[in-house]
Enzyme design. Structure first.
Site, mmCIF file in Angstrom:
data_model
loop_
_atom_site.group_PDB
_atom_site.id
_atom_site.type_symbol
_atom_site.label_atom_id
_atom_site.label_comp_id
_atom_site.label_asym_id
_atom_site.label_seq_id
_atom_site.Cartn_x
_atom_site.Cartn_y
_atom_site.Cartn_z
ATOM 1 C CD GLU A 131 -34.731 15.678 56.957
ATOM 2 O OE1 GLU A 131 -36.094 15.735 56.485
ATOM 3 O OE2 GLU A 131 -34.130 14.726 56.817
ATOM 4 C CD GLU A 170 -37.260 11.518 58.419
ATOM 5 O OE1 GLU A 170 -37.625 10.920 57.473
ATOM 6 O OE2 GLU A 170 -37.368 12.881 58.483
#
Length: 479
Positions: free
Chosen positions: A272, A153
């Site tokens: 995710e 991320e």
């Protein structure tokens, strides 16, 4: 490939995977009750050690004698990290649950040098500083980790070491280069957008891929959904948003491919995905700098299970490009499996355990294209089909499995014609239904039930689907 994810966050590892003083702990301190629960999910790939945790993590802190490992502050989750669980423990635990690792490298506070040392430690046989240190630490043979994630991320300002797309793209390219020099057979995942709503979504992917297109095999994407508005129809309709997110990322990848005149295709790693919102108010009140605090412990209800099932169907529909799908996370932290440190039940299954267990076990082989004609309802942003379905065929077992969800509050007649298959019988048909949408599963009363209203004739499958139901139909079939 269905997978999952764990990191040193809350009680995911400590009091989840690893609890040496628990009655079920084995000789390595791993909870055997948790191992058995994870085996039921049959996840062949587990991403580790993050997640946000990896962007401030020094992997060297988690190797060697445990009494010499340092306790440090984990800034990502404002916790204390004892490092009693590290690389060797994770690899040993993966063996016990029958999974392979997707190992992430720290591209937040660290970078190229850390990555080349880590892959030498893990994958080089012997005769060098890092490979011989691995052997001294008890692993004579290399771990041969094949899937590696280049950070996590990196588009998010919450990330330690957050970077612009240009900065991350340059670093990811140089890191990939040195890692492949050590082991040219690895597969690499570049960090794409954390959410579809990120302001940099699209431009992040395009800029990043300009740097790493020839270096990586996958681009990651993450997505979580909530129901703060308490609107069931809107909530179940978010699978349509999920579908659009995946399609948009594929479009960007293919646009870069066309502009580069490349023959290479970038696949996606949805490493995710889940529902996540129940625990956030309590998490905000949590005092910092605890060891294994109770963080992100969402207790999932029945409507969450319905959305998770529908999101899984969406991933199957994109199986031509989404090759990795890791439910986040695995134990205690936004997880299908929960543990108690004392008392019974020592392990309990959340509502989302059941649809994920069924797709991870039975959505194997070939995803079948289908033509669907079903009515839809109007949500705020989407037209949402009342019935969501997908089928897979496992040629190794001559088994065809239909996954179908009824999002309507009424019974629905479901019918499917299985062209080009010879169906010889029903293996199993189950339904997950009949629960109040806000019911959670602490009492362990939620169960899969038999779907009895099913007929198979002339390669046509018919069933009466209960309102708000998740259904799985397994058939003996030959193509």
């Amino acid at each position: 490939m269905w997978g999952s994810f764990t990191e040193q966050l809350g009680r995911s590892v400590y009091e989840g995977i690893y609890q040496p003083d628990h009655p079920t702990a084995d000789e390595d301190g791993f909870r055997k009750d948790v191992i058995e629960a994870v085996k039921k999910l049959n996840v062949p790939l587990i991403r580790y050690p993050g997640g946000n945790f990896v962007s401030g993590y020094n992997w060297e802190d988690g190797i060697g004698p445990k009494d010499q490992r340092p306790t440090k502050l984990d800034l990502a989750w404002r916790s204390k990290e004892t490092n009693q669980f590290g690389l060797h423990e994770f690899m040993k635990w993966c063996q016990k649950v029958g999974a392979k690792p997707d190992m992430a490298v720290n591209l937040g506070t660290r970078g190229i040098d850390e990555a080349r040392n880590l892959i030498e430690y893990c994958n080089y046989p012997k005769g060098t500083y890092w490979s011989d240190m691995r052997r001294q630490n008890g692993a004579e043979k290399p771990f041969n980790i094949k899937v590696w994630s280049l950070g996590n991320e990196m588009d998010g300002d919450w990330q330690i070491g957050h970077k612009t797309a240009y900065e991350y793209g340059r670093l990811a390219h140089e890191t990939a280069k040195v890692m492949r020099l050590v082991d040219p057979d690895i597969e690499l995942v570049a960090s794409g957008s954390s959410l579809r709503t990120m302001p940099t979504f699209g431009t992040w992917e395009e800029t990043l891929l300009d740097h790493v297109y020839d270096d990586v095999d996958y681009l990651s994407l993450h997505q979580y959904y909530d129901n703060y508005d308490d609107n069931l129809a809107e909530f179940l309709g978010k699978s349509v948003d999920f579908d659009g997110f995946i399609s948009d990322v594929v479009a960007v990848c293919d646009a870069v491919k066309a502009r580069r005149h490349s023959n290479k295709r970038i696949n996606l790693s949805m490493d995710e995905w889940n529902v996540w919102y129940h625990s956030k108010a309590d998490d905000d009140k949590q005092a910092p700098w605890q060891e294994a605090p109770h963080l992100l412990e969402d207790h999932y209800n029945f409507e969450d299970a319905l959305l998770v099932g529908s999101l899984a169907i969406t991933l199957m529909k994109h199986a031509d490009r989404v090759k990795i799908g890791c439910l986040a996370q695995l134990i205690n932290v936004i997880a299908p499996i929960m543990t108690n440190t004392t008392g019974e039940p020592s392990v309990w299954y959340q509502s989302i355990f059941y649809p994920f267990m069924q797709v991870s076990n039975f959505a194997q082989g070939i995803a079948l294209k289908s033509q669907q004609d079903v009515p839809a309802y109007k949500a705020k942003d989407y037209d949402v089909p009342y019935t969501d379905s997908m089928a897979t065929f496992n040629p190794d077992k001559d088994e065809l499995t239909i996954f179908v969800e009824n999002k309507s509050k009424e019974k629905v007649e479901f019918e499917s014609t299985l062209a080009n298959f010879d169906v010889t019988g029903i293996v199993e048909a189950t339904q997950f239904c009949g629960y109040d949408i806000k019911k959670t599963n602490e009492d362990q009363s939620m169960k899969l039930q038999t779907l009895s209203s099913i007929t198979v004739s002339d390669n046509k499958v018919s069933a009466n689907l209960e309102p708000l139901s998740w259904n799985v139909i397994r058939l003996n079939a030959k193509d």
